[in-house]
Design a protein around this motif. Structure first.
Motif, PDB file in Angstrom:
ATOM      1  N   VAL A  98       0.860  -1.186   0.000  1.00  0.00           N
ATOM      2  CA  VAL A  98       0.000   0.000   0.000  1.00  0.00           C
ATOM      3  C   VAL A  98       0.894   1.233   0.000  1.00  0.00           C
ATOM      4  O   VAL A  98       1.649   1.465   0.955  1.00  0.00           O
ATOM      5  CB  VAL A  98      -0.922   0.026   1.241  1.00  0.00           C
ATOM      6  CG1 VAL A  98      -1.796   1.270   1.234  1.00  0.00           C
ATOM      7  CG2 VAL A  98      -1.785  -1.234   1.300  1.00  0.00           C
ATOM      8  N   GLN A  99       0.822   2.012  -1.072  1.00  0.00           N
ATOM      9  CA  GLN A  99       1.635   3.227  -1.136  1.00  0.00           C
ATOM     10  C   GLN A  99       0.949   4.277  -1.997  1.00  0.00           C
ATOM     11  O   GLN A  99       0.119   3.955  -2.851  1.00  0.00           O
ATOM     12  CB  GLN A  99       3.022   2.919  -1.689  1.00  0.00           C
ATOM     13  CG  GLN A  99       3.035   2.264  -3.038  1.00  0.00           C
ATOM     14  CD  GLN A  99       4.432   1.842  -3.462  1.00  0.00           C
ATOM     15  OE1 GLN A  99       4.613   1.309  -4.549  1.00  0.00           O
ATOM     16  NE2 GLN A  99       5.434   2.045  -2.623  1.00  0.00           N
ATOM     17  N   ASN A 100       1.280   5.502  -1.734  1.00  0.00           N
ATOM     18  CA  ASN A 100       0.725   6.598  -2.527  1.00  0.00           C
ATOM     19  C   ASN A 100       1.190   6.501  -3.973  1.00  0.00           C
ATOM     20  O   ASN A 100       2.338   6.152  -4.241  1.00  0.00           O
ATOM     21  CB  ASN A 100       1.160   7.946  -1.950  1.00  0.00           C
ATOM     22  CG  ASN A 100       0.572   8.240  -0.589  1.00  0.00           C
ATOM     23  OD1 ASN A 100       1.275   8.211   0.414  1.00  0.00           O
ATOM     24  ND2 ASN A 100      -0.716   8.526  -0.555  1.00  0.00           N
ATOM     25  N   LEU A 101       0.279   6.825  -4.891  1.00  0.00           N
ATOM     26  CA  LEU A 101       0.617   6.941  -6.299  1.00  0.00           C
ATOM     27  C   LEU A 101       0.579   8.415  -6.667  1.00  0.00           C
ATOM     28  O   LEU A 101      -0.395   9.116  -6.345  1.00  0.00           O
ATOM     29  CB  LEU A 101      -0.382   6.169  -7.167  1.00  0.00           C
ATOM     30  CG  LEU A 101      -0.437   4.655  -6.971  1.00  0.00           C
ATOM     31  CD1 LEU A 101      -1.507   4.051  -7.878  1.00  0.00           C
ATOM     32  CD2 LEU A 101       0.907   4.012  -7.253  1.00  0.00           C
ATOM     33  N   GLU A 102       1.623   8.885  -7.326  1.00  0.00           N
ATOM     34  CA  GLU A 102       1.667  10.278  -7.728  1.00  0.00           C
ATOM     35  C   GLU A 102       0.475  10.597  -8.630  1.00  0.00           C
ATOM     36  O   GLU A 102       0.182   9.866  -9.573  1.00  0.00           O
ATOM     37  CB  GLU A 102       2.970  10.578  -8.464  1.00  0.00           C
ATOM     38  CG  GLU A 102       3.161  12.051  -8.777  1.00  0.00           C
ATOM     39  CD  GLU A 102       4.490  12.350  -9.429  1.00  0.00           C
ATOM     40  OE1 GLU A 102       4.701  13.510  -9.836  1.00  0.00           O
ATOM     41  OE2 GLU A 102       5.316  11.419  -9.528  1.00  0.00           O
ATOM     42  N   GLY A 103      -0.225  11.673  -8.305  1.00  0.00           N
ATOM     43  CA  GLY A 103      -1.378  12.075  -9.091  1.00  0.00           C
ATOM     44  C   GLY A 103      -2.705  11.536  -8.593  1.00  0.00           C
ATOM     45  O   GLY A 103      -3.761  11.936  -9.086  1.00  0.00           O
ATOM     46  N   VAL A 104      -2.670  10.644  -7.619  1.00  0.00           N
ATOM     47  CA  VAL A 104      -3.904  10.106  -7.041  1.00  0.00           C
ATOM     48  C   VAL A 104      -4.140  10.786  -5.697  1.00  0.00           C
ATOM     49  O   VAL A 104      -3.341  10.649  -4.768  1.00  0.00           O
ATOM     50  CB  VAL A 104      -3.826   8.578  -6.854  1.00  0.00           C
ATOM     51  CG1 VAL A 104      -5.080   8.060  -6.148  1.00  0.00           C
ATOM     52  CG2 VAL A 104      -3.652   7.893  -8.203  1.00  0.00           C
TER      53      VAL A 104
END
Length: 334
Positions: A98-104
């Motif tokens: 689980v990790q942040n996605l750039e642009g989301v």
């Protein structure tokens, strides 16, 4: 490198997001021959079995499968295909990065954690019966063998991927025997990995901490039920189930799947977001030694998401499944 892999399109939006991933893989010039198999509603309609023997044989032969979402009837009908698949193939480890996605857009930044969930026992053993009318007893099964095995998986994953800490999540303050055995097993294994930090959190306190400071977590290892709940909770930290991948891994086989449901309300409407299944497919590519192709596709997906010009509705845009897939394919070719 040529590969023969099992493909389970699933039902609901499953066939749509599956075909999107296949198009993206084809654009990336991956040499994969797909052995298509059915499960869930489609299999039950055709074969009166939700988990056909042919499907299990295919995965045992090919050792790796990509699976779309499959509907599980609630409080009636056939039992969970996902649970049945994990038990039949002894896919004991559920792995969900689980990790942040750039642009989301999400409520938190800096999230980069891994859920390692024991996949074969606990309340998901399905051992329940009606004692007397109006009273149902469900058995929570915890064994030292399964707990020790998932602990080794968690610590080995941490070591292999440069992770710093494993957190065991439990309710041993109340469930002193069952969760107590799980916790003792994890502690015993932790002593073998002196290079990896180790701590423990009670499940309710862990949930509170996750929605306050998720950036403080690294690898979490949990029994089956808690792991199921917490993996969805953590998906909500980074934008929802549509942007989080998953895998079920055993000694001999691995099944990679999106963690979201089959969403029958939007099936066949060309609205579904294929990102979660695509990310699961990229985990699969890493697993079979196609790291370069995986990295290339991941970078292309990242460019599409970060630009924000083509987004499906769940991400605040108006793009169809096809339009989003087209955008990723163009980014791959650039």
């Amino acid at each position: 490198m040529a590969h023969t892999l099992t493909l389970i399109p699933g039902d609901g939006i499953g066939p749509e997001v599956t075909e999107a991933v296949l198009r993206i893989f084809k654009t990336a010039v991956l040499d994969i021959e797909w052995d298509r198999q059915e499960a869930g509603v489609t299999a039950f309609t055709r074969f009166n079995q939700s988990l056909p023997v042919a499907l299990l044989d295919s995965i045992r032969k090919n050792r790796v499968a990509l699976k779309g979402p499959v509907t599980t009837p609630i409080a009636e009908g056939f039992t969970s295909v996902n649970v049945g698949l994990r038990k039949a193939l002894d896919l004991y480890a559920n792995l969900r990065p689980v990790q942040n996605l750039e642009g989301v857009e999400s409520r938190f930044q800096g999230v980069d954690l891994v859920i390692v969930r024991e996949n074969t026992e606990d309340l998901y053993s399905g051992l329940e019966h009606e004692v007397v009318p109006g009273v149902v007893e469900s058995l929570k099964i915890i064994t030292e063998k399964a707990s020790t095995r998932i602990a080794h998986f968690a610590f080995e994953h941490a070591r292999k991927h440069g992770r710093k800490r494993v957190t065991a999540v439990h309710k041993a303050n109340i469930l002193k025997l069952g969760d107590g055995l799980f916790l003792r097993s994890i502690r015993d294994v932790a002593r073998e990995y002196t290079d990896i930090g180790y701590d423990e959190k009670i499940i309710d306190a862990a949930c509170m901490s996750l929605v306050m400071h998720p950036e403080k977590f690294d690898v979490l290892v949990l029994p089956n039920l808690y792991g199921d709940i917490v993996s969805d909770l953590t998906a909500g930290l980074v934008g929802g189930l549509g942007v989080v991948p998953g895998a079920n891994i055993g000694e001999g086989c691995a099944v990679f799947e999106a963690v979201h449901g089959s969403a029958p309300d939007i099936a066949d409407k060309n609205l579904a977001n294929p990102t979660a299944l695509l990310l699961s497919g990229l985990m699969m590519l890493d697993h079979i030694g196609e790291q370069a192709k995986s990295a290339h596709i991941r970078a292309a997906l990242g460019r599409v998401l970060s630009k924000g010009e083509v987004r499906t509705r769940d991400l605040g845009g108006q793009a169809s499944t096809t339009e989003f897939t087209d955008a990723v394919c163009r980014a791959i070719e650039q």
